[in-house]
Design a protein around this motif. Structure first.
Motif, PDB file in Angstrom:
ATOM      1  N   PRO A 123     -22.323 120.341  -4.773  1.00  0.00           N
ATOM      2  CA  PRO A 123     -21.519 121.349  -5.200  1.00  0.00           C
ATOM      3  C   PRO A 123     -22.253 121.811  -6.841  1.00  0.00           C
ATOM      4  O   PRO A 123     -22.311 122.783  -7.081  1.00  0.00           O
ATOM      5  N   LYS A 124     -22.639 120.689  -7.500  1.00  0.00           N
ATOM      6  CA  LYS A 124     -23.290 120.890  -8.621  1.00  0.00           C
ATOM      7  C   LYS A 124     -24.484 121.765  -8.758  1.00  0.00           C
ATOM      8  O   LYS A 124     -24.600 122.523  -9.445  1.00  0.00           O
ATOM      9  N   THR A 125     -25.425 121.265  -7.671  1.00  0.00           N
ATOM     10  CA  THR A 125     -26.551 122.029  -7.415  1.00  0.00           C
ATOM     11  C   THR A 125     -26.501 123.432  -6.953  1.00  0.00           C
ATOM     12  O   THR A 125     -27.250 124.420  -7.450  1.00  0.00           O
ATOM     13  N   GLU A 126     -25.515 123.767  -6.336  1.00  0.00           N
ATOM     14  CA  GLU A 126     -24.928 125.022  -5.755  1.00  0.00           C
ATOM     15  C   GLU A 126     -24.790 126.064  -6.801  1.00  0.00           C
ATOM     16  O   GLU A 126     -24.927 127.172  -7.095  1.00  0.00           O
ATOM     17  N   ALA A 127     -23.758 125.102  -7.709  1.00  0.00           N
ATOM     18  CA  ALA A 127     -23.244 126.155  -8.927  1.00  0.00           C
ATOM     19  C   ALA A 127     -24.404 126.386  -9.990  1.00  0.00           C
ATOM     20  O   ALA A 127     -24.268 127.623 -10.301  1.00  0.00           O
TER      21      ALA A 127
END
Length: 569
Positions: free
Chosen positions: A341-345
């Motif tokens: 999720p952090k990379t996606e955001a």
């Protein structure tokens, strides 16, 4: 009965709660056919006539109370500036430095849905803090309801998470996450530019990202005391410097190391914003980009990546996002090489800042944006983004006898002709464990009829005009029909594979059917879909879906897979 003038950010459901009535009653009284459509300035007759002022329970554990527009005494000891007004004429108090003070549970916007699931009242601390900071820096009064409406319209959420760069665009600003630095914070707030920080206060909860369970806007400082506008209460709180952390507030906040700063605007210390957005989205031709470093010369993967992927290619992408300020090193360290999720955001923030659809998918348009910044796509990653473990077996490949057992209908002559190219491609792509090789060979055996068909039997006319395959020119369907053991199809795939392999397949598409190229394109396609990771976990069904787009021929593929596993051990 009383009347009410609709403001930006209002919804009928929120107004129903505010006035102790129902959506149905409001709609019926005002002859509203579609309860989801009300206009700013529209006069509503309110049954019952009195506004309620309930407390709101928020996800941050506070009992939020209604805001007041009266000047108040700030945590820094002085009287705040006079109130500011938004586009609808509503007044909001400001802190000692002139930053508006908003409360996430305010009845005007607290009931709005934040992203997909939660209300602003329950989980809108980051977005509310951002609205406060942006208002001060830009000189435009932007309340949380207005910002949420803008984010809904412009793809400003990743699930329920805020995409900072997209939010900043509303005020013509840029946003970045430079990593925790008191020096950076001091420079920003001393120049009249509030910053947003993450704090932890729930004992033992671990919070969210990096322990963060709440966000506040730091506005100014006096000595070792820093002052923040707290969206949970709509008031100013004091945080003391303890080592490298800021600590204090009603719930003993502790800074977590997450920091968001904004670029652009014309903020001045001690001045309050003077006007709103005029009820319109601002026109920003070139919003400031994240204030990070340069990615010139950095290597990035040539294949597509999405949430769930892992490997060296993901790590390269994360490093570039950190360099550009869309991700912190601490965030990357929680899962280096894992697309979570952090990379996606962070990727969505990059995409929003560079005019790419912010889907969170690393594809051709995103790679092109990185290339414009000087990054080398496909620099040293081989045909795909995954680097595997050390090579087992015979030079990392399979023997002639093993290949014949897996594909019993393959002729001796073709087996001898194809084996060197097959093993070279597998070694190049890190398809070098029994699980990876079994899954790869099973899919190739099904797709090519045990290497009988290196070119699709059909003419390819069925692919004509398929924009999803990049077939945008007349004749592309036939020209770029399926070739190679995995049936590479479509102009876009030919172009991408050729670029990764250093072969001009777009202008020489028939080369994809030659064994020295065909097996390499199959390996490139394999890694561009991150299939080694699924092979490692034994998820053969998902491999089939990612290759086929569905589950056509699944029984045949699984039979080959079972046989290959038994042969390769």
């Amino acid at each position: 009965m009383s009347t009410y003038s609709v403001r930006r950010g209002d919804t009928l459901s929120a107004l129903a709660k505010k006035f102790h009535t129902s959506v149905e009653s409001l709609a019926k009284t005002n002859h509203i056919k579609n309860p989801n459509q009300i206009a700013v300035g529209q006069k509503l007759t309110v049954p019952g006539g009195s506004s309620s002022k309930p407390g709101h329970s928020t996800a941050d554990g506070f009992d939020s109370k209604p805001s007041t527009s009266k000047p108040s005494t700030s945590a820094s000891g002085g009287t705040t500036h006079g109130p500011v007004r938004d586009d609808d004429g509503r007044k909001f108090p400001v802190s000692a430095d002139g930053t508006p003070m908003y409360r996430q549970g305010d009845s005007q916007w607290g009931g709005r849905t934040l992203g997909r699931h939660y209300s602003i009242s329950a989980a809108g601390c980051a977005m509310t803090s951002t609205a406060m900071a942006m208002s001060k820096i830009s000189g435009k009064v932007i309340n949380p309801g207005e910002l949420d409406a803008y984010l809904d319209k412009h793809g400003g959420y990743s699930g329920d998470g805020l995409i900072w760069g997209q939010a900043a665009k509303m005020a013509g600003l840029g946003a970045s996450k430079p990593g925790w630095s008191l020096n950076t914070i001091n420079k920003q707030i001393d120049a009249g530019r509030p910053v947003v920080i993450g704090v932890d206060y729930k004992a033992g909860s671990g919070g969210g990202n990096n322990g963060t369970d709440h966000w506040v806007a730091i506005t100014h400082r006096k000595g070792n005391t820093y002052y923040a506008n707290d969206p949970a209460t709509g008031k100013e709180v004091a945080l003391k410097l303890q080592g490298n952390r800021l600590v204090g507030g009603p719930k003993n906040y502790k800074s977590t190391g997450e920091l968001v700063v904004f670029s652009g605007g014309k903020a001045n210390p001690g001045t309050a914003p003077t006007g709103g957005t005029g009820g319109k989205d601002p026109v920003v031709s070139k919003p400031p980009t994240a204030s990070g470093g340069s990615v010139k010369g950095m290597s990035l993967p040539s294949g597509d990546l999405e949430k769930g992927a892992s490997g060296n290619g993901v790590k390269q992408l994360q490093a570039a996002l950190v360099k550009l300020g869309h991700m912190t090193q601490a965030e990357m360290n929680t899962g280096p090489g894992t697309f979570g999720p952090k990379t996606e955001a962070a990727l969505k923030e990059f995409q929003a800042a560079h005019g790419v659809p912010n889907t969170g998918y690393y594809g051709p348009k995103t790679r092109a944006a990185f290339e414009k910044l000087g990054a080398k796509v496909g620099g040293s990653t081989g045909p795909g983004p995954v680097t595997g473990p050390s090579e087992p077996g015979t030079k990392g490949g399979v023997s002639l006898a093993q290949l014949k057992k897996i594909m019993p209908n393959l002729s001796q002559a073709k087996a001898e002709q194809y084996l060197p190219h097959l093993n070279k491609a597998m070694a190049e792509a890190g398809i070098n464990t029994p699980k990876r090789q079994a899954a790869f060979l099973a899919q190739l055996a099904h797709e090519s009829g045990e290497f009988r068909y290196m070119e699709e039997l059909a003419s390819g006319a069925a692919y004509e005009g398929r924009k999803d395959l990049g077939n945008t020119h007349p004749g592309d369907g036939v020209r770029y029909k399926g070739r190679g053991p995995i049936q590479l199809t479509g102009r876009a795939n030919y172009r991408a594979a050729g670029k990764a392999l250093g072969i001009d397949l777009e202008n020489n598409p028939k080369r994809a059917a030659d064994p020295d190229v065909g097996f390499r394109t199959a390996a490139w396609f394999w890694n561009s879909r991150n299939l080694n990771s699924y092979a490692d976990s034994g998820n053969f069904r998902e491999i089939t879906r990612r290759i086929n787009g569905g589950y056509n021929g699944l029984a045949s593929r699984e039979a080959y897979y079972k046989r290959a596993l038994s042969v390769l051990g």
